[in-house]
Every structure is written in C-alpha cells, then in structure tokens.
Design a protein around this motif. Structure first.
Motif, PDB file in Angstrom:
ATOM      1  N   SER A   1      -4.974 -37.562 -55.261  1.00 47.32           N
ATOM      2  CA  SER A   1      -5.312 -37.047 -56.368  1.00 47.32           C
ATOM      3  C   SER A   1      -5.030 -37.851 -57.318  1.00 47.32           C
ATOM      4  N   VAL A   2      -5.957 -38.259 -58.299  1.00 46.64           N
ATOM      5  CA  VAL A   2      -5.921 -38.946 -59.559  1.00 46.64           C
ATOM      6  C   VAL A   2      -6.484 -38.316 -60.644  1.00 46.64           C
ATOM      7  N   VAL A   3      -5.696 -37.832 -61.685  1.00 50.15           N
ATOM      8  CA  VAL A   3      -6.472 -37.241 -62.905  1.00 50.15           C
ATOM      9  C   VAL A   3      -6.259 -38.117 -64.142  1.00 50.15           C
ATOM     10  N   ILE A   4      -7.244 -38.518 -64.680  1.00 50.31           N
ATOM     11  CA  ILE A   4      -7.385 -39.372 -65.869  1.00 50.31           C
ATOM     12  C   ILE A   4      -7.728 -38.663 -67.053  1.00 50.31           C
ATOM     13  N   GLY A   5      -6.801 -38.794 -68.027  1.00 48.78           N
ATOM     14  CA  GLY A   5      -7.095 -38.240 -69.440  1.00 48.78           C
ATOM     15  C   GLY A   5      -7.667 -39.042 -70.281  1.00 48.78           C
ATOM     16  N   LEU A   6      -8.863 -38.854 -71.002  1.00 50.00           N
ATOM     17  CA  LEU A   6      -9.589 -39.594 -71.808  1.00 50.00           C
ATOM     18  C   LEU A   6     -10.033 -38.842 -73.020  1.00 50.00           C
ATOM     19  N   PRO A   7      -9.811 -39.583 -74.226  1.00 48.63           N
ATOM     20  CA  PRO A   7     -10.534 -38.786 -75.493  1.00 48.63           C
ATOM     21  C   PRO A   7     -11.999 -39.086 -75.596  1.00 48.63           C
ATOM     22  N   ALA A   8     -12.676 -37.739 -76.067  1.00 53.68           N
ATOM     23  CA  ALA A   8     -13.994 -37.904 -76.514  1.00 53.68           C
ATOM     24  C   ALA A   8     -15.153 -38.184 -75.534  1.00 53.68           C
ATOM     25  N   ILE A   9     -14.494 -38.557 -74.233  1.00 51.53           N
ATOM     26  CA  ILE A   9     -15.452 -38.952 -73.270  1.00 51.53           C
ATOM     27  C   ILE A   9     -16.573 -37.607 -72.778  1.00 51.53           C
ATOM     28  N   LYS A  10     -15.967 -36.440 -72.990  1.00 54.33           N
ATOM     29  CA  LYS A  10     -17.054 -35.433 -72.354  1.00 54.33           C
ATOM     30  C   LYS A  10     -17.861 -34.989 -73.420  1.00 54.33           C
TER      31      LYS A  10
ATOM     32  N   VAL B   1     -20.379 -41.202 -68.353  1.00 53.97           N
ATOM     33  CA  VAL B   1     -19.451 -41.084 -67.337  1.00 53.97           C
ATOM     34  C   VAL B   1     -19.709 -41.741 -66.117  1.00 53.97           C
ATOM     35  N   ALA B   2     -20.961 -41.524 -65.593  1.00 53.12           N
ATOM     36  CA  ALA B   2     -21.486 -41.966 -64.223  1.00 53.12           C
ATOM     37  C   ALA B   2     -21.235 -43.611 -64.304  1.00 53.12           C
ATOM     38  N   ASP B   3     -21.691 -44.260 -65.231  1.00 50.43           N
ATOM     39  CA  ASP B   3     -21.264 -45.872 -65.579  1.00 50.43           C
ATOM     40  C   ASP B   3     -19.896 -45.936 -65.370  1.00 50.43           C
ATOM     41  N   PHE B   4     -19.161 -45.054 -66.284  1.00 52.49           N
ATOM     42  CA  PHE B   4     -17.545 -45.471 -65.990  1.00 52.49           C
ATOM     43  C   PHE B   4     -17.027 -45.412 -64.760  1.00 52.49           C
ATOM     44  N   LYS B   5     -17.429 -44.262 -64.088  1.00 53.58           N
ATOM     45  CA  LYS B   5     -16.854 -44.157 -62.684  1.00 53.58           C
ATOM     46  C   LYS B   5     -17.388 -45.370 -61.632  1.00 53.58           C
TER      47      LYS B   5
ATOM     48  N   ASN C   1      -9.466 -45.725 -74.752  1.00 54.26           N
ATOM     49  CA  ASN C   1     -10.170 -44.653 -75.726  1.00 54.26           C
ATOM     50  C   ASN C   1     -11.493 -45.419 -75.903  1.00 54.26           C
ATOM     51  N   LEU C   2     -12.699 -44.671 -75.273  1.00 55.67           N
ATOM     52  CA  LEU C   2     -14.077 -45.421 -75.520  1.00 55.67           C
ATOM     53  C   LEU C   2     -14.297 -45.492 -76.781  1.00 55.67           C
ATOM     54  N   ARG C   3     -13.844 -44.711 -77.680  1.00 59.49           N
ATOM     55  CA  ARG C   3     -14.325 -44.845 -79.312  1.00 59.49           C
ATOM     56  C   ARG C   3     -13.652 -46.059 -79.842  1.00 59.49           C
ATOM     57  N   ASN C   4     -12.684 -46.707 -79.093  1.00 53.73           N
ATOM     58  CA  ASN C   4     -12.038 -47.970 -79.525  1.00 53.73           C
ATOM     59  C   ASN C   4     -12.488 -49.051 -78.724  1.00 53.73           C
ATOM     60  N   VAL C   5     -12.623 -49.055 -77.438  1.00 52.80           N
ATOM     61  CA  VAL C   5     -12.954 -50.191 -76.556  1.00 52.80           C
ATOM     62  C   VAL C   5     -14.141 -50.054 -75.877  1.00 52.80           C
ATOM     63  N   ASP C   6     -14.639 -50.742 -75.255  1.00 56.50           N
ATOM     64  CA  ASP C   6     -15.937 -50.694 -74.273  1.00 56.50           C
ATOM     65  C   ASP C   6     -15.545 -50.305 -72.819  1.00 56.50           C
TER      66      ASP C   6
END
Lengths: 306, 306
Positions: free
Chosen positions: A71-80, A87-91, A41-46
C-alpha cells in the motif's frame, strides 16, 4: 538487507513544495527507512518533475528493502481541487517509474496533503486540521462531511507566516516614514536580512518576496517575546484570523464529543501565537495536538488502513 | 514645417512604467506636438531601454519641428531614491541618442515623476502631491523641505488600487468560504474577469497579480456605488490610509497659507473614495486639485522655469 514478507511493506509519501519525503514501514508502523527528494507540489513543478521526485524518494527509501509495497499513500497539495483533470496523467507517468512499475495500481492512493498532515497528529477520522506555515488553511472532517476554509494563497491566507510577514513589512515601512510608531520588528528584521534602511529592505523584499516575507514572521515572534506591542498585536490578529476559520468549521461540523485540532506549520512555534489561537478556539471538546511526526507518517497511517 | 527660434522650444517628458510621453511647446507653453513610446521606469526596464524610449518619444514629438530645444525636463520614477548611482550612466547613454546629441547637456534635467505630477496640477512650488494609482505615495514640498511618505510598493502602498484590490480579493474569498458576509464585489469582479468561482478567480489572480489585483478596485467602486457595505468600507479605509499620509506631511511642513493638494491616479475617479479622502484631510488651507493635464505638462512647466 532487511527482508520482509511482500505484503508487510507500506509506504507513506509527503510531496511538498520544497521537498518530498517517503517513509517505508512494516504493517505495525515500525519505520524501516526514509527517502528524500525535491518538490512534488503541482503548483510549483510540472507533472513529470513531481512524478520523478516522488519515484526517487520512494526508491531511495526502498533501497535496502526487498519486496513490493502492499500500500502506497501519496499526499499532494491542491491536486484534487486544482489539478483533478490531471490525476490520470499523473498516475500514468508514475506507473512507468522505478518501484511503481511493480506495485499493483489499486494499491497506490493519492490523497490531499491536508489529510496526511491531519493523520500525523491523530489516529481518528474526525477532527480539524489547521496549517499555519508559509500559507494557512483550515480543514475539518466529520463522518462524510469535509469542509475547507482559507488556503487561497499568499494574498489571503490570513494568519499564515506570509500574512504575518506582510503585516511586519508594513509596520516597518510605516514606522520608517512616520505614519506609525517605532517597532522592535525593524531591529530584529535587520538581524535576519542585514539591511541598513527601509529602502534596502525594499530591494530585498521585492527581489524574492516568497522567501523574504514569510521569514519576517520570525522577527515578529522575537520582537513579541521582547514585549513589542506592534509585534504582539500582529501575532494576536493572525491567531484570531486562524481561530475564526477553525470556529467556523467547528460550527459547521457540529461535533458531539471530543475531537482533535491538529496544529501544523512553523507559526505554532511561536508560543504567543499558539496560546492566543487556543484561547480563541473556545469549544470545550477541542483537544489541541501539535504532531511530533512529519506528514509522511500521516500518509503511512492511511496506508495501513487501505 | 513649424519653425521657431531655437531658444523658444522646450520639452517635457514623463517616463512611466507603461509608456513615455514627450510634449514640445513654445516658451508660452503652447503645445506644438506630442510623442509616445514605451516604458522608461528603471524599476521595470534597464537603462538602455529607458533611454531608447525617452529618445524615441522626444524625436517623434520633434519630428515636424526645426530647432534645438532650450530646456528638456524628464520626470522618472525612483531614479533619485533607488538609482542615483546610475544617473551619470543614464545621461551618458541619453546624449548619444537622436535630438539629445544636439542639446546642451546643461539644459537637460532629470527630476522625479512626483515633481512633474505635482506641477501638472499647480503653478506654485509648495504643496502636496498624493498619487493613488496602481501604487500610492504622498509627497510634500515647502521652501526647502521635501517629505515623502508611503510609496513602498505593492505589499504596502496603503490606499492604492493594488491595496484596494487585495482587500477585494480577500473579501471575495472570505465570503466564498463563509468567514465573512457576501459582497457585491464578487458579482462585479465576475463581470470583469469572467470567473465562475473563487478557485477560478485564484488561477486568474496568481497568473498575473500585478495586472489583475489593481483591476479589482474597479469592481469595488462599482459595488460601492450599488451600496455594498463591504465595498464602501474598503474604499473608506483606503481613503483613510491616504489621508493619514497627507495629514502627516501637512503637520511636518506646517503651511501658513493656502496650499494645493494635487490628486493624481485612477483611484480618484471613484467619487466615494475621493470624497472620503477630502473629508479626512481637514486642513482648512488645503485646496484640492484634480489635474486635467498629464504629468508631461508638469515637466513642461518646470522646463519653462529652468
């Protein structure tokens, strides 16, 4: 070693605040393996930590499986909502890691944790998700409409375990100094946290409130089961707050036929809370669903459709 | 250099969460000098820092004054309730520092911050103190009775600026996502914190909630003055919570004649809040006092009597 056609493998990932779960399945959603790692969770970790944990969970799940996931689907809180610029950095970081170096970039999808939680309880696209865990949020989808209510964090999130815990803490301290009647919540909270008096409870609470406050909700449910009126009132008020959000989203989305209300999170383990919530969501088209599956299964279901 | 007889000098100290104030006076309470330094609240800083700041404030106040103070009274939060085991250590360190090396140990008294706040508004021994600043507490004394209500910290302290700020934050986010009607508090909070939307407000709040949340109470008061019904309701509910505590303490102490209700803290700057509070404290013997003096003056008054 399990061997499958390359394009038969799909992966669902739930990157949460305390752990990340990855599940590998075939195209028929038969589960092949699971992998677990730390928070994403990007609210908790970098970003780097989140990427590291997602990659580790996926690599663990893929350990005994050959091939490259289609196909890979990743669910993440708050990212959007809160981290869209990242998101670009993350990918970019993600595609440097483990199995992700070999997956086609177009086949990796980042979606909200709410979408995967919803899909863990239903196969349809339309409906409502209500989460009442440590935090609370209501989200609804119908055709192209997508509405979110609540989910503002621990100082709001009315009807969450945190919110219930705050009410419990206040009820205990008010009873202690005589502003309110005694409550069985005190006795049940003492069982969990081993405090002798409210001053000791205070030290425990402020030492680690993010952990202690939500756990008080368990004392509330235990006391409500014993018939304690203060505890019952807190659970009913919390359920009412959640139902307020759900009813608002139902009004805005104007469903014409039956739709699922997917209930996720620890508060729904409280029967009193759950019943009151369902009573207050009056729409006759609402079908209540308590998913048996983890949100990672919801991510898998989305992966299958991508 | 001012010169006084040795036994004419007394000192009052208010060791608070953000600053420490020391005032030197003669036996007639004529103020000779003041000294300011950093925090001395043992909930916020360690013993050595608290001792250092108290010593510095006192030494600054004594800078141009010869002689040794006959009586020093230091008001500190929470020391008796939560740090009583540390008082001996505290004094041991204190008597190593500056002027304290020369003061008779029997002439240094540590009392609660609530006692000195009470004395800043009255010369009597009996009565009630109600603090509504960042936190809230009610304390009453009559003869040998001493009763405290509320003061449990930011997750309770009903009627404090923190409590008002939480209600404001919830009202803003509820209005934002449609669960409640719009409130002028949003507009006034934007003036203070320069946020564009509730998501930005959220970042600001969770980045430094102990500072941001109480400041929202200013937006509430400004909106209440503009007639905003949500803001007025929050202030009235908060005032009601404080009055509940005060009325409880009045009942327990059973005053037979007139007694002061000393009102300390920023929330009483709100006229709407103050009026509602006074309306709800119905006892005809209550005399409401808003002290002009700082709590350090209350410490001086106690020092004079010691």
């Amino acid at each position: 070693m399990k061997s499958l056609k390359k394009n038969n493998i799909i992966i669902g990932v739930d990157g949460g605040g305390t752990k990340t779960e990855a599940i590998v399945a075939d195209a028929d959603l038969n589960i092949l393996n699971r992998g677990l790692s730390g928070p994403a969770n990007l609210r908790n970790v970098d970003t780097l930590t989140a990427v590291e944990n997602i990659s580790r969970a996926v690599d663990l799940a893929m350990e005994s499986i050959s091939g490259v996931p289609q196909s890979v689907v990743i669910g993440l809180p708050a990212i959007k909502e809160e981290f869209s610029s990242g998101v670009a950095d993350f990918k970019k970081e993600l595609f440097k890691k483990g199995i992700f170096r070999r997956v086609s970039r177009n086949n990796v999808h980042i979606v909200s944790d709410q979408e995967i939680a919803f899909r863990s309880g239903t196969d349809g696209n339309d409906g409502i998700l209500v989460i009442s865990g440590t935090g609370a949020v209501v989200r609804g989808w119908r055709s192209k409409k997508d509405i979110k209510v609540s989910g503002w964090g621990y100082f709001a999130d009315e009807g969450s375990a945190f919110w219930v815990g705050i009410k419990a803490y206040q009820a205990i301290t008010r009873a202690f100094d005589g502003r309110a009647k005694n409550t069985d919540i005190t006795r049940n909270a003492k069982k969990i946290f081993m405090f002798k008096n409210a001053i000791e409870l205070n030290r425990i609470v402020y030492n680690d409130f993010k952990k202690v406050i939500p756990e008080l909700s368990i004392a509330v449910d235990n006391s409500a089961k014993n018939g304690d009126s203060v505890a019952i009132e807190i659970l009913k008020e919390g359920a009412g707050e959640l139902a307020l959000g759900v009813n608002l989203v139902i009004d805005k989305l104007n469903f014409k036929k039956q739709f699922p209300v997917v209930m996720v999170g620890g508060m729904f383990k409280s029967v009193i809370f759950k019943k009151e919530f369902q009573r207050l969501v009056k729409d006759k088209n609402a079908i209540f669903v308590l998913p048996n599956d983890t949100p990672a299964i919801g991510a898998l279901k989305i992966a299958k459709k991508k």
